[in-house]
Design a protein around this motif. Sequence first.
Motif, mmCIF file in Angstrom:
data_model
loop_
_atom_site.group_PDB
_atom_site.id
_atom_site.type_symbol
_atom_site.label_atom_id
_atom_site.label_comp_id
_atom_site.label_asym_id
_atom_site.label_seq_id
_atom_site.Cartn_x
_atom_site.Cartn_y
_atom_site.Cartn_z
ATOM 1 N N LYS A 110 42.342 48.744 35.235
ATOM 2 C CA LYS A 110 42.021 50.385 35.614
ATOM 3 C C LYS A 110 40.276 49.871 36.416
ATOM 4 O O LYS A 110 40.522 50.982 37.278
ATOM 5 C CB LYS A 110 41.007 51.002 34.552
ATOM 6 C CG LYS A 110 41.888 51.503 33.190
ATOM 7 C CD LYS A 110 41.882 52.418 32.194
ATOM 8 C CE LYS A 110 42.376 52.625 31.397
ATOM 9 N NZ LYS A 110 41.494 53.475 30.224
ATOM 10 N N SER A 111 40.210 48.817 36.885
ATOM 11 C CA SER A 111 38.055 48.834 37.476
ATOM 12 C C SER A 111 38.920 48.435 38.536
ATOM 13 O O SER A 111 38.367 48.178 39.461
ATOM 14 C CB SER A 111 37.225 47.990 36.816
ATOM 15 O OG SER A 111 37.545 46.963 37.003
ATOM 16 N N LYS A 112 40.252 47.805 38.804
ATOM 17 C CA LYS A 112 41.136 46.786 39.762
ATOM 18 C C LYS A 112 40.404 45.898 40.492
ATOM 19 O O LYS A 112 39.757 45.865 41.904
ATOM 20 C CB LYS A 112 41.475 47.927 40.899
ATOM 21 C CG LYS A 112 42.239 48.957 40.758
ATOM 22 C CD LYS A 112 42.950 49.831 41.778
ATOM 23 C CE LYS A 112 43.823 50.599 41.165
ATOM 24 N NZ LYS A 112 43.823 51.698 42.162
ATOM 25 N N ILE A 113 39.406 45.105 39.608
ATOM 26 C CA ILE A 113 38.666 43.949 39.614
ATOM 27 C C ILE A 113 39.004 42.571 39.409
ATOM 28 O O ILE A 113 40.027 42.544 38.616
ATOM 29 C CB ILE A 113 37.059 44.464 39.618
ATOM 30 C CG1 ILE A 113 36.444 42.648 40.000
ATOM 31 C CG2 ILE A 113 36.976 44.647 37.550
ATOM 32 C CD1 ILE A 113 34.693 43.948 39.610
ATOM 33 N N ASN A 114 39.102 41.747 40.529
ATOM 34 C CA ASN A 114 39.259 40.238 39.969
ATOM 35 C C ASN A 114 38.033 39.175 40.287
ATOM 36 O O ASN A 114 37.440 39.713 40.175
ATOM 37 C CB ASN A 114 40.867 39.870 40.556
ATOM 38 C CG ASN A 114 40.256 39.360 41.765
ATOM 39 O OD1 ASN A 114 39.172 39.771 42.571
ATOM 40 N ND2 ASN A 114 41.550 39.898 42.624
ATOM 41 N N ALA A 115 38.668 37.978 39.538
ATOM 42 C CA ALA A 115 37.405 37.868 39.559
ATOM 43 C C ALA A 115 36.957 37.004 41.187
ATOM 44 O O ALA A 115 35.813 37.342 41.753
ATOM 45 C CB ALA A 115 37.729 35.507 39.159
ATOM 46 N N TYR A 116 37.752 37.108 42.935
ATOM 47 C CA TYR A 116 37.267 36.832 43.320
ATOM 48 C C TYR A 116 36.552 38.728 43.906
ATOM 49 O O TYR A 116 35.418 37.967 44.471
ATOM 50 C CB TYR A 116 38.949 36.899 44.398
ATOM 51 C CG TYR A 116 38.416 37.037 45.673
ATOM 52 C CD1 TYR A 116 38.099 36.251 46.664
ATOM 53 C CD2 TYR A 116 38.973 38.075 46.723
ATOM 54 C CE1 TYR A 116 38.116 36.673 48.308
ATOM 55 C CE2 TYR A 116 38.743 38.623 47.729
ATOM 56 C CZ TYR A 116 38.004 37.847 48.038
ATOM 57 O OH TYR A 116 37.764 38.054 50.002
ATOM 58 N N VAL A 117 36.636 39.027 43.783
ATOM 59 C CA VAL A 117 36.371 40.459 44.153
ATOM 60 C C VAL A 117 34.698 40.523 43.891
ATOM 61 O O VAL A 117 34.362 40.813 44.411
ATOM 62 C CB VAL A 117 37.180 42.013 43.539
ATOM 63 C CG1 VAL A 117 36.183 43.671 43.784
ATOM 64 C CG2 VAL A 117 37.992 42.086 44.324
ATOM 65 N N LEU A 118 35.325 39.867 41.972
ATOM 66 C CA LEU A 118 33.672 40.166 41.215
ATOM 67 C C LEU A 118 32.395 39.105 41.989
ATOM 68 O O LEU A 118 31.601 39.298 42.354
ATOM 69 C CB LEU A 118 33.632 39.442 40.304
ATOM 70 C CG LEU A 118 32.338 39.767 39.255
ATOM 71 C CD1 LEU A 118 32.017 40.836 38.897
ATOM 72 C CD2 LEU A 118 32.455 38.475 38.006
#
Length: 182
Positions: A110-118
Amino acid sequence: MFTAYFDASGQEHEHPYMVVAGFVSSAKVWSEFSDEWRAVLGNYHLKTFHAADCQNFRGEFIEWKGKEDKRLRLWCDLLGVIKKHTFHKSSVGIEINDWKESFFQERKRKSKINAYVLCALACAERVKLWARRKNVKTPIAYIYESGDPGSGQLRAYFDEQEFPAPSFKHKEDRTVDGIYYP
């Protein structure tokens, strides 16, 4: 103006870790950095430097196996260039198993976050804190290597966090349709 250049290592679905790391410098000093970096590579008869290739004796480093002194000298020379030409370093890493266990999959979707973005966003936050501590008032450009999964998501988070829009560039200089891109 300052520019922060970042690079990622690892892929969420292929590797045990994801790391984003980078450095901050001024445009003038980055230009000097590029010249000196290329000179060091030239001294070793290299066109490019990829740490993974150097560590694993692949690509231009295939013949370097057993030449640990030479490889150590190269690393020291390149690290010297980095130290001389950068004002701040930032890195964030995450163990993928922890990432998978620590966050609910539905929430990530839902938040469209992956490890790279984090990791990439956390690096930008660290640069922002450094700038605040150093009383830097000029804008900072954030540049990430193109091609990492999540670039669009990172743009959205930058906008949400009121960062300037990040740029995405290729790691190596190249010519496309007769136009040189450093």
